[in-house]
Enzyme design. Structure first.
Site, PDB file in Angstrom:
ATOM      1  N   ASP A 263       0.810  -1.224   0.000  1.00 13.93           N
ATOM      2  CA  ASP A 263       0.000   0.000   0.000  1.00 13.93           C
ATOM      3  C   ASP A 263       0.839   1.268   0.000  1.00 13.93           C
ATOM      4  OD1 ASP A 263      -2.255  -1.650   0.138  1.00 13.93           O
ATOM      5  OD2 ASP A 263      -2.193  -1.671   2.334  1.00 13.93           O
TER       6      ASP A 263
ATOM      7  N   GLY B 176       1.543   2.968  -2.562  1.00 13.96           N
ATOM      8  CA  GLY B 176       1.108   3.855  -3.653  1.00 13.96           C
ATOM      9  C   GLY B 176       1.661   3.389  -4.996  1.00 13.96           C
ATOM     10  N   LYS B 177       1.878   2.085  -5.112  1.00 12.63           N
ATOM     11  CA  LYS B 177       2.434   1.527  -6.366  1.00 12.63           C
ATOM     12  C   LYS B 177       1.528   1.821  -7.559  1.00 12.63           C
ATOM     13  CE  LYS B 177       2.341  -2.441  -4.382  1.00 12.63           C
ATOM     14  NZ  LYS B 177       2.075  -2.018  -2.998  1.00 12.63           N
TER      15      LYS B 177
ATOM     16  N   GLY C  12      -4.524  -4.310  -3.704  1.00  7.73           N
ATOM     17  CA  GLY C  12      -5.522  -3.296  -4.042  1.00  7.73           C
ATOM     18  C   GLY C  12      -4.777  -2.029  -4.396  1.00  7.73           C
ATOM     19  N   HIS C  13      -4.855  -1.619  -5.643  1.00  2.00           N
ATOM     20  CA  HIS C  13      -4.093  -0.458  -6.112  1.00  2.00           C
ATOM     21  C   HIS C  13      -5.058   0.664  -6.482  1.00  2.00           C
ATOM     22  CE1 HIS C  13      -0.554  -3.309  -7.329  1.00  2.00           C
ATOM     23  NE2 HIS C  13      -0.851  -3.359  -6.052  1.00  2.00           N
ATOM     24  N   THR C  14      -4.897   1.791  -5.820  1.00  2.00           N
ATOM     25  CA  THR C  14      -5.822   2.910  -6.045  1.00  2.00           C
ATOM     26  C   THR C  14      -5.236   3.876  -7.062  1.00  2.00           C
ATOM     27  OG1 THR C  14      -6.282   2.724  -3.700  1.00  2.00           O
ATOM     28  CG2 THR C  14      -7.222   4.642  -4.835  1.00  2.00           C
TER      29      THR C  14
ATOM     30  N   THR D 259      -5.787 -11.537   3.802  1.00  3.42           N
ATOM     31  CA  THR D 259      -6.934 -10.854   3.205  1.00  3.42           C
ATOM     32  C   THR D 259      -8.094 -11.829   2.988  1.00  3.42           C
ATOM     33  OG1 THR D 259      -6.036 -11.271   1.013  1.00  3.42           O
ATOM     34  CG2 THR D 259      -5.483  -9.158   2.020  1.00  3.42           C
TER      35      THR D 259
ATOM     36  N   GLN E 119       1.930  -5.826  -3.395  1.00  8.66           N
ATOM     37  CA  GLN E 119       2.355  -6.040  -2.004  1.00  8.66           C
ATOM     38  C   GLN E 119       3.657  -5.299  -1.707  1.00  8.66           C
ATOM     39  OE1 GLN E 119       2.502 -10.273  -2.451  1.00  8.66           O
ATOM     40  NE2 GLN E 119       0.334 -10.405  -2.026  1.00  8.66           N
TER      41      GLN E 119
ATOM     42  N   THR F  80      -7.435  -1.193   0.955  1.00 12.15           N
ATOM     43  CA  THR F  80      -8.160  -1.091  -0.314  1.00 12.15           C
ATOM     44  C   THR F  80      -8.936  -2.381  -0.585  1.00 12.15           C
ATOM     45  OG1 THR F  80      -6.265   0.195  -1.063  1.00 12.15           O
ATOM     46  CG2 THR F  80      -7.806  -0.487  -2.755  1.00 12.15           C
TER      47      THR F  80
ATOM     48  N   GLY G 246     -10.713  -3.123   3.716  1.00  9.17           N
ATOM     49  CA  GLY G 246     -11.279  -2.022   4.510  1.00  9.17           C
ATOM     50  C   GLY G 246     -10.743  -1.960   5.931  1.00  9.17           C
TER      51      GLY G 246
ATOM     52  N   PRO H 291      -8.525  -1.017   9.139  1.00 15.09           N
ATOM     53  CA  PRO H 291      -7.654   0.139   9.416  1.00 15.09           C
ATOM     54  C   PRO H 291      -6.195  -0.299   9.321  1.00 15.09           C
ATOM     55  CG  PRO H 291      -9.013  -0.423  11.343  1.00 15.09           C
ATOM     56  CD  PRO H 291      -9.364  -1.393  10.271  1.00 15.09           C
TER      57      PRO H 291
ATOM     58  N   ASP I 180       2.557  14.746   1.410  1.00 17.26           N
ATOM     59  CA  ASP I 180       1.564  15.743   1.837  1.00 17.26           C
ATOM     60  C   ASP I 180       0.868  15.359   3.132  1.00 17.26           C
ATOM     61  OD1 ASP I 180       0.547  13.708  -0.105  1.00 17.26           O
ATOM     62  OD2 ASP I 180      -1.386  14.471   0.582  1.00 17.26           O
TER      63      ASP I 180
ATOM     64  N   GLY J 283       0.106  13.863  -3.490  1.00 17.30           N
ATOM     65  CA  GLY J 283      -1.343  13.731  -3.547  1.00 17.30           C
ATOM     66  C   GLY J 283      -1.687  12.520  -4.372  1.00 17.30           C
TER      67      GLY J 283
HETATM   68  P1  GDP Z   1      -0.777   0.343  -3.558  1.00 21.48           P
HETATM   69  O1  GDP Z   1      -1.400  -0.922  -3.110  1.00 21.48           O
HETATM   70  O2  GDP Z   1       0.695   0.384  -3.296  1.00 21.48           O
HETATM   71  O3  GDP Z   1      -1.096   0.715  -4.965  1.00 21.48           O
HETATM   72  O4  GDP Z   1      -1.393   1.488  -2.625  1.00 21.48           O
HETATM   73  P2  GDP Z   1      -2.941   1.655  -2.201  1.00 21.48           P
HETATM   74  O5  GDP Z   1      -3.691   2.157  -3.362  1.00 21.48           O
HETATM   75  O6  GDP Z   1      -3.447   0.430  -1.530  1.00 21.48           O
HETATM   76  O7  GDP Z   1      -2.801   2.738  -1.073  1.00 21.48           O
HETATM   77  C1  GDP Z   1      -2.220   3.997  -1.322  1.00 21.48           C
HETATM   78  C2  GDP Z   1      -3.247   5.076  -0.979  1.00 21.48           C
HETATM   79  O8  GDP Z   1      -2.592   6.336  -0.960  1.00 21.48           O
HETATM   80  C3  GDP Z   1      -4.334   5.216  -2.025  1.00 21.48           C
HETATM   81  O9  GDP Z   1      -5.507   5.638  -1.380  1.00 21.48           O
HETATM   82  C4  GDP Z   1      -3.799   6.307  -2.953  1.00 21.48           C
HETATM   83  O10 GDP Z   1      -4.821   7.010  -3.629  1.00 21.48           O
HETATM   84  C5  GDP Z   1      -3.128   7.195  -1.961  1.00 21.48           C
HETATM   85  N1  GDP Z   1      -1.972   7.957  -2.423  1.00 21.48           N
HETATM   86  C6  GDP Z   1      -0.961   7.579  -3.239  1.00 21.48           C
HETATM   87  N2  GDP Z   1      -0.021   8.532  -3.309  1.00 21.48           N
HETATM   88  C7  GDP Z   1      -0.462   9.545  -2.526  1.00 21.48           C
HETATM   89  C8  GDP Z   1       0.087  10.816  -2.137  1.00 21.48           C
HETATM   90  O11 GDP Z   1       1.183  11.205  -2.518  1.00 21.48           O
HETATM   91  N3  GDP Z   1      -0.658  11.573  -1.281  1.00 21.48           N
HETATM   92  C9  GDP Z   1      -1.870  11.171  -0.795  1.00 21.48           C
HETATM   93  N4  GDP Z   1      -2.515  11.972   0.027  1.00 21.48           N
HETATM   94  N5  GDP Z   1      -2.397   9.985  -1.136  1.00 21.48           N
HETATM   95  C10 GDP Z   1      -1.702   9.193  -1.976  1.00 21.48           C
HETATM   96  P1  IMO Z   2      -0.896  -4.143  -2.250  1.00 22.63           P
HETATM   97  O1  IMO Z   2      -0.494  -4.649  -3.613  1.00 22.63           O
HETATM   98  C1  IMO Z   2      -1.009  -4.610   2.066  1.00 22.63           C
HETATM   99  C2  IMO Z   2      -0.827  -8.671   3.648  1.00 22.63           C
HETATM  100  C3  IMO Z   2      -2.108  -9.032   4.391  1.00 22.63           C
HETATM  101  C4  IMO Z   2      -1.530  -9.956   5.459  1.00 22.63           C
HETATM  102  C5  IMO Z   2      -0.448 -10.707   4.686  1.00 22.63           C
HETATM  103  C6  IMO Z   2      -0.873 -12.070   4.171  1.00 22.63           C
HETATM  104  O2  IMO Z   2      -2.212  -3.475  -2.236  1.00 22.63           O
HETATM  105  O3  IMO Z   2       0.195  -3.365  -1.625  1.00 22.63           O
HETATM  106  P2  IMO Z   2      -2.457 -12.748   2.153  1.00 22.63           P
HETATM  107  O4  IMO Z   2      -3.904 -12.490   1.915  1.00 22.63           O
HETATM  108  O5  IMO Z   2      -1.551 -12.176   1.116  1.00 22.63           O
HETATM  109  O6  IMO Z   2      -2.155 -14.190   2.440  1.00 22.63           O
HETATM  110  O7  IMO Z   2      -2.127 -11.974   3.529  1.00 22.63           O
HETATM  111  O8  IMO Z   2      -0.084  -9.887   3.587  1.00 22.63           O
HETATM  112  N1  IMO Z   2      -1.013  -8.186   2.266  1.00 22.63           N
HETATM  113  C7  IMO Z   2      -1.035  -6.890   1.941  1.00 22.63           C
HETATM  114  N2  IMO Z   2      -0.970  -5.795   2.716  1.00 22.63           N
HETATM  115  N3  IMO Z   2      -1.080  -4.487   0.728  1.00 22.63           N
HETATM  116  C8  IMO Z   2      -1.121  -5.583  -0.060  1.00 22.63           C
HETATM  117  O9  IMO Z   2      -1.109  -5.500  -1.414  1.00 22.63           O
HETATM  118  C9  IMO Z   2      -1.131  -6.864   0.533  1.00 22.63           C
HETATM  119  N4  IMO Z   2      -1.180  -8.116   0.064  1.00 22.63           N
HETATM  120  C10 IMO Z   2      -1.093  -8.921   1.133  1.00 22.63           C
HETATM  121  O10 IMO Z   2      -2.708  -7.888   4.940  1.00 22.63           O
HETATM  122  O11 IMO Z   2      -0.890  -9.199   6.457  1.00 22.63           O
HETATM  123 MG    MG Z   3      -2.856  -1.593  -1.784  1.00 25.64          MG
END
Ligand code: GDP
Ligand code: IMO
Ligand code: MG
Length: 434
Positions: free
Chosen positions: A13, A15-16, A40-42, A128, A223, A305, A308, A310, A339, A421
């Site tokens: 998570d 921000g990939k 989950g990539h946003t 997950t 991940q 993502t 849900g 925290p 930011d 952002g």
């Molecule tokens: P990923 O799994 O690595 O793609 O990351 P996620 O999408 O799960 O979580 C990253 C969160 O940070 C998402 O809600 C993005 O929209 C948000 N995000 C990414 N870069 C930035 C940033 O520079 N600033 C802020 N405020 N949010 C960001």
């Molecule tokens: P992105 O690509 C954050 C974590 C799970 C748990 C552990 C094992 O969005 O960054 P699993 O379901 O993979 O067997 O769970 O790995 N986990 C992640 N945490 N972002 C992810 O992917 C994750 N993919 C797995 O929360 O701790």
């Molecule tokens: Mg993610």
């Protein structure tokens, strides 16, 4: 032309998706190389906000080929739903291709994931629950079912019959669960196969041919490196095979390591973790809540993502980050969510761990040892001005510049990109990556 890998440097998570969406501008092919829909990539761009679990973040550019590589575990139901959602929002998936060598998440994987977590009790991993771990375990045990099998109707029935006999014994005997019905599963998956068929191809050739034609290729990790089976906080890791580290990218796409020219590691300006396991810089209280709930009113707080949940919050752990920079062979760091630190009076970075009166500079293998490590912090002054509109490094507040420069030194890697952002344009490009 280069093949560039984008890899998560922390616990996921980082921000990939957001970084891939930005870098994809120059690429011709964007390919996911590992994990499943635990990811989950946003992505926030001119088309709106999207949460992708399997489809690469290059999908928003109509002319890019998007690849789901052989290293990905595919839940066909989730993939088809994702395709439908994208199409419904006007995003074409015509240039999406899916590897015939990718593994399939089957109903027993999802069930076993949940039953196994229950059985582990207090030692649960906090997965997950999407069946990803059991799917990769079966891949390694040579019991996996691949996309290619799904397309060969008669062989598919035979194959799942044999595998399901074994899986049902595990479900009922080990976990005391209810067996899965063969007919139901067969019919459901035949329909998935029919719908997925047009997307399936030899994706290795797609990537290598593009590379040979001199086109830019971007490999999208999922991940985070500290969730890796070998280098992460085992056993509180994910089970991706190939690994979600940069080392997994070549295997998960079917290219050679020498085909990769650059590796970009994505790091948050602090740390988060979902699920259980060690987290030396974890914070509780006011600052943690403030960082977690930043942007919550727009649904953009630190909540998973995919699930849900925290996210646990902590200061930037430069010990763990440096370890990750080294084993990923990073050429550059993309620092995200700068930011989110706006307005803090001061910001801490963990520069070492203290263990039994000694200083430790890397991540110990044993979790009981890591859990005893106390972070040693360096405190930097915060900045009062918002950074979300900044597009040039020199326009960042002085203290933010100092923070970034300190991160570079502590991580031993240049910060080439800073994200201020979630939207595509909210970035400071320090050095062009492509
Ligand atoms: P990923 O799994 O690595 O793609 O990351 P996620 O999408 O799960 O979580 C990253 C969160 O940070 C998402 O809600 C993005 O929209 C948000 N995000 C990414 N870069 C930035 C940033 O520079 N600033 C802020 N405020 N949010 C960001
Ligand atoms: P992105 O690509 C954050 C974590 C799970 C748990 C552990 C094992 O969005 O960054 P699993 O379901 O993979 O067997 O769970 O790995 N986990 C992640 N945490 N972002 C992810 O992917 C994750 N993919 C797995 O929360 O701790
Ligand atoms: Mg993610």
């Amino acid at each position: 032309m280069p093949i560039v890998v984008v890899v998560g440097g922390q616990w996921g998570d980082e921000g990939k998706g957001r970084i891939v969406d930005l870098l994809a501008r120059k690429a011709k092919v964007v390919a996911r190389y590992s994990a499943g829909n635990n990811a989950g990539h946003t992505i926030v761009n001119e088309r709106g906000e999207f949460k992708l679990h399997l489809v690469p973040a290059g999908i928003f550019y109509p002319e890019k080929t998007c690849v789901i590589g052989n290293g990905v575990a595919i839940d066909p139901e989730v993939l088809l739903e994702e395709i439908d959602n994208l199409e419904a929002k006007g995003v074409s998936t015509a240039r999406l291709v899916v590897s015939d060598r990718a593994q399939l998440i089957m109903p027993w994987h999802k069930l076993i994931d949940q039953l196994d977590e229950k059985l582990r009790g207090d030692a649960a991993i906090g997965t997950t629950g999407k069946g990803v771990g059991p799917c990769f375990a079966d891949k390694v045990a040579r019991r996996g079912i691949r996309v290619a099998d799904l397309l060969r109707t008669d062989e598919f029935a035979e194959r799942i019959k044999t595998v399901l006999e074994f899986e049902n014994r595990v479900i009922t005997g080990v976990y005391g669960g209810d067996p899965i019905d063969f007919r139901d599963c067969l019919e459901t998956y035949r329909e998935f196969g029919r719908r997925l068929h047009p997307y399936v191809t030899d994706t290795q050739a797609v990537v290598l041919d593009a590379h040979q034609r001199g086109e830019y290729v971007l490999l999208e990790g999922a991940q985070g490196s500290l969730l890796d089976l070998d280098h992460g906080t085992y056993p509180y890791v994910t089970s991706s095979v190939p690994s979600s580290t940069s080392g997994g990218a070549a295997i998960g796409i079917g290219i050679g390591p020498t085909d990769i020219q650059r590796v970009v590691g994505v790091f948050k300006s602090y740390c988060t973790r979902v699920g259980n396991g060690s987290f030396p810089t974890e914070l509780e209280g006011e600052i943690a809540n403030r960082l977690r709930d930043h942007g919550k009113e727009y649904g953009r707080g630190e909540y998973g993502t995919t699930t849900g949940r925290p996210r646990r919050i902590g200061w930037l752990d430069a010990v763990a980050a440096r370890y990750s920079v080294r084993f990923n062979g990073l050429s550059a760091v993309a620092l995200t969510r700068l930011d989110v630190l706006d307005g803090l009076e001061s910001i801490k970075i963990c520069t070492g761990y203290e263990l039994d009166g000694k200083i430790v500079n890397t991540v110990p293998a044993s979790l009981s040892v890591l859990d005893r490590c106390k972070p040693i912090y360096e405190e930097l002054p915060g900045w009062r001005k918002p950074t979300t509109e900044v597009r040039n490094f020199d326009d960042l507040p002085e203290q933010a510049q100092a923070f970034v420069r300190r991160v570079e030194v502590l991580l031993g890697c240049p910060v080439d990109l800073i994200s201020v952002g979630p939207s595509r344009e909210q970035a400071v490009i320090v050095n062009p990556i492509f």
